[in-house]
Scaffold this active site. Structure first.
Site, mmCIF file in Angstrom:
data_model
loop_
_atom_site.group_PDB
_atom_site.id
_atom_site.type_symbol
_atom_site.label_atom_id
_atom_site.label_comp_id
_atom_site.label_asym_id
_atom_site.label_seq_id
_atom_site.Cartn_x
_atom_site.Cartn_y
_atom_site.Cartn_z
ATOM 1 N N TYR A 134 -3.154 -0.996 -14.274
ATOM 2 C CA TYR A 134 -3.833 -1.274 -13.007
ATOM 3 C C TYR A 134 -4.396 0.007 -12.404
ATOM 4 C CZ TYR A 134 -4.244 -1.996 -7.968
ATOM 5 O OH TYR A 134 -4.698 -2.005 -6.657
ATOM 6 N N LYS A 192 -8.410 1.145 -11.937
ATOM 7 C CA LYS A 192 -8.955 1.504 -10.622
ATOM 8 C C LYS A 192 -9.523 2.925 -10.647
ATOM 9 C CE LYS A 192 -8.840 -0.651 -7.301
ATOM 10 N NZ LYS A 192 -9.813 -1.614 -6.737
ATOM 11 N N TRP A 215 -0.268 -1.035 -0.065
ATOM 12 C CA TRP A 215 0.693 -1.991 0.479
ATOM 13 C C TRP A 215 0.031 -2.977 1.453
ATOM 14 C CZ3 TRP A 215 6.200 0.329 1.511
ATOM 15 C CH2 TRP A 215 6.571 1.146 0.447
#
Length: 288
Positions: free
Chosen positions: A122, A126, A148
């Site tokens: 991931y 990105k 978050w």
């Protein structure tokens, strides 16, 4: 100003629509294919946006370890396609990235220009998306890293905790991963500011303050009881990450330094995560 948002089913796009309303067009997978440059370019050309906000992302961190092709297509190839369109069309691009591009070992808040070293698929995809943006559209783009993220809409840690706290006799929550919870509403406001002002550069945006997932869970329970979203308290016990192994490695410390963002987005005031959580829970309560 005509703004097109890429992504129509996530927490960020939900908040963007609430802020901008009918002033924006949201494109989902039923409207275009962001992983196909020709299809995406044709769709955007028909809309002729002045600004594009990319709120689409593959965010299933653990699933990404076994789903690398799709994760890369959404998090990297699509960004390259968007950057190429915006460069050709003279449009401005706002793109959202993540704290997962860092290795989590620094021990103090990460600056926007700190070296990146993603620890999993991931984070790597990105990071690849960020590189495509920098390579193709450095002068007409705004990269906003966040962390978050939660909201009253969709699936997230806050809503999962509320559900489990209502169902379980006790919970264990990791206490050695440190970051900052971020209400999607505040992130959306930063994206809108970047879009409207065409603020180029790399910035970090989260709520204020620092917490472990354990701290966050305790606050969710305390405020959840206070607001009538939970009927009683249950024991919430801290555990180290070693007791909760996951397919993907998480950064142990990923607090993001927002100093430059406070200047760039001067009309916004970052708010402490606990106050933001309280406001979001009020919203969740009103929906019941």
């Amino acid at each position: 100003m005509k703004i097109v948002v890429i992504g129509n089913a996530g927490q960020l796009s939900y908040e963007l629509v609430r802020i901008l309303g009918e002033d924006i067009v949201c494109l989902g997978p039923e409207d275009t294919d962001i992983t196909d440059g020709a299809v995406l370019s044709a769709t955007l050309s028909s809309l002729a946006p002045e600004v594009v906000i990319n709120a689409a992302a593959y965010t299933a961190v653990d699933k990404a370890e076994d789903d690398q092709v799709l994760c890369h297509a959404i998090n990297a190839t699509a960004v390259k396609n968007l950057a190429r369109y915006c460069k050709a069309a003279g449009a401005f691009l706002v793109h959202v990235s993540t704290d997962y591009v860092f290795n989590g070992h620094k021990g103090s808040p990460y600056l926007p220009d700190d070296p990146i070293e993603p620890q999993g698929v991931y984070g790597q995809t990105k990071a690849d998306g960020e590189k495509a943006l920098f390579d193709i559209l450095p002068e007409a783009s705004c990269l906003i890293r966040t962390a978050w993220v939660y909201s009253a809409y969709g699936n997230n840690f806050v809503k999962t905790m509320l559900r489990l706290m209502a169902e379980k006799p006790q919970l264990t929550v990791i206490d050695d991963q440190i970051g900052t919870p971020t209400w999607a509403k505040g992130l959306a406001e930063a994206c809108v500011s970047a879009a409207q002002q065409k603020t180029a550069g790399v910035y970090h945006w989260t709520d204020e303050g620092v917490a472990s997932w354990y701290d966050f869970a305790l606050a969710i329970q305390e405020l959840g009881i206070e607001k009538g979203l939970l009927s009683q308290s249950i024991p919430v016990l801290p555990i180290p990450s070693s007791q909760y192994p996951t397919p993907a490695r998480r950064p142990h410390y990923s607090v993001l330094d927002k100093s430059s963002a406070r200047i760039a987005f001067a009309s916004l005031n970052p708010t402490h995560w606990r106050k933001q959580l309280s406001s979001m829970l009020d919203e969740l309560k009103a929906q019941q």
